[in-house]
Design an enzyme around this catalytic site. Structure first.
Site, mmCIF file in Angstrom:
data_model
loop_
_atom_site.group_PDB
_atom_site.id
_atom_site.type_symbol
_atom_site.label_atom_id
_atom_site.label_comp_id
_atom_site.label_asym_id
_atom_site.label_seq_id
_atom_site.Cartn_x
_atom_site.Cartn_y
_atom_site.Cartn_z
ATOM 1 N N HIS A 1 4.122 -1.743 2.680
ATOM 2 C CA HIS A 1 3.840 -0.851 2.430
ATOM 3 C C HIS A 1 5.545 -0.615 1.524
ATOM 4 O O HIS A 1 6.394 -0.799 2.532
ATOM 5 C CB HIS A 1 3.611 0.552 3.462
ATOM 6 C CG HIS A 1 2.271 -0.063 3.757
ATOM 7 N ND1 HIS A 1 1.996 -0.681 5.194
ATOM 8 C CD2 HIS A 1 1.243 0.888 4.420
ATOM 9 C CE1 HIS A 1 0.893 -0.398 5.366
ATOM 10 N NE2 HIS A 1 0.440 0.271 4.819
ATOM 11 N N ASP B 1 0.959 -1.610 -0.074
ATOM 12 C CA ASP B 1 0.089 0.253 -0.429
ATOM 13 C C ASP B 1 0.999 0.927 -0.282
ATOM 14 O O ASP B 1 2.087 1.639 -0.051
ATOM 15 C CB ASP B 1 -0.843 -0.336 1.573
ATOM 16 C CG ASP B 1 -1.944 -0.840 1.255
ATOM 17 O OD1 ASP B 1 -2.112 -1.685 -0.518
ATOM 18 O OD2 ASP B 1 -3.052 -0.958 2.012
#
Ligand SMILES: [Zn+2]
Length: 258
Positions: A221, A75
């Site tokens: 991430h 993400d």
């Protein structure tokens, strides 16, 4: 699992029951308070715990998969420094992943998104601005955020994205409506790495690998050196366990683009 609509119906039914009972018997006021408190608590927790599917149904894993496969997802990218490092590692270990990108970052780093696609990874929508207020936006504003990112990807890469990863994992009735109106599919996770917290690299790796099972969706991430280091350890672990990371749409057998 509990659903927002079901809980609302139960709460309304309980209130009606208490009001009717009150006709014959004095119902203490605190009973209404207790019910309201339980409703409020469930609704707040349901907004933050995406796995409850309280407001919006998301895919969190593929329990039925037979092959030894998982899906690594990233993400908040693309990031000019760390996404290229992530891509290099994925190539080195012959792994495929899914990148849930922020619209304004896609606009800034188009060449990185091109490389993501060329290498056979999947991209998905992770809002346009990723504002901290995302949970407080109106349905219209959420729709704008989702449509803006989809329109950008369509204009640059000629792809109509179908996958959405809720920003901060937050869901509520307005986000549900916007996701439905934009025809997106919500993708959650079964393994949250917590790689953006202060936890050390080793703690994060342990957290991911401790109970990792086939069919799991892992949340990482592509925005820090620590996450890149975690990824290398994870890829080594998968190699040892003869597990393979594939794009999340393949893991779930759903479409990523229209
Ligand atoms: Zn995010």
């Amino acid at each position: 699992m509990l659903r927002f609509g079901t809980i609302n119906r139960i709460v309304i039914a309980l209130f009606c029951l208490l009001l009717i009972t009150n006709y014959w018997l004095a119902v203490p006021v605190y009973l209404y308070g207790i019910i309201a408190f339980i409703w409020f608590t469930l609704t707040v927790f349901g907004s933050f715990f995406i796995q409850w599917n309280y407001h919006l149904t998301s895919h969190h894993k593929n329990k039925k998969i037979e092959e030894n496969k998982v899906a690594i997802t990233f993400d908040d990218g693309p990031h000019p420094e760390f996404t290229p490092q992530v891509l290099e590692l994925l190539e080195k270990y012959n792994a495929k992943a899914t990148f849930f990108c922020i619209g304004k970052e896609i606009k800034e780093h188009q060449a990185i998104v091109s490389t993501i696609l060329e290498k056979g990874h999947t991209i998905g929508n992770h809002t346009y601005s990723h504002t901290r207020n995302f949970g407080f936006l109106s349905t219209e504003k959420v729709k704008q955020e989702l449509e803006q990112t989809n329109a950008l990807v369509k204009a640059i890469f000629n792809k109509s994205m179908r996958l959405y990863r809720p920003a901060f994992g937050v869901t509520n009735p307005r986000i549900k409506q916007a996701v439905q109106d934009t025809n997106l599919t919500s993708i959650g996770w079964s393994v949250r790495s917590l790689d953006t917290t202060k936890r050390s690299k080793n703690m994060v790796v342990r957290r991911i690998t401790k109970n990792l099972k086939k069919g799991d969706i892992i949340l990482l991430h592509d925005t820090s050196a620590k996450s890149v280091a975690v990824l290398e350890q994870l890829l080594l672990f998968l190699q040892q366990k003869k597990m393979q990371s594939i794009p999340v749409n393949e893991l779930l057998d759903i479409v990523a683009y229209e």
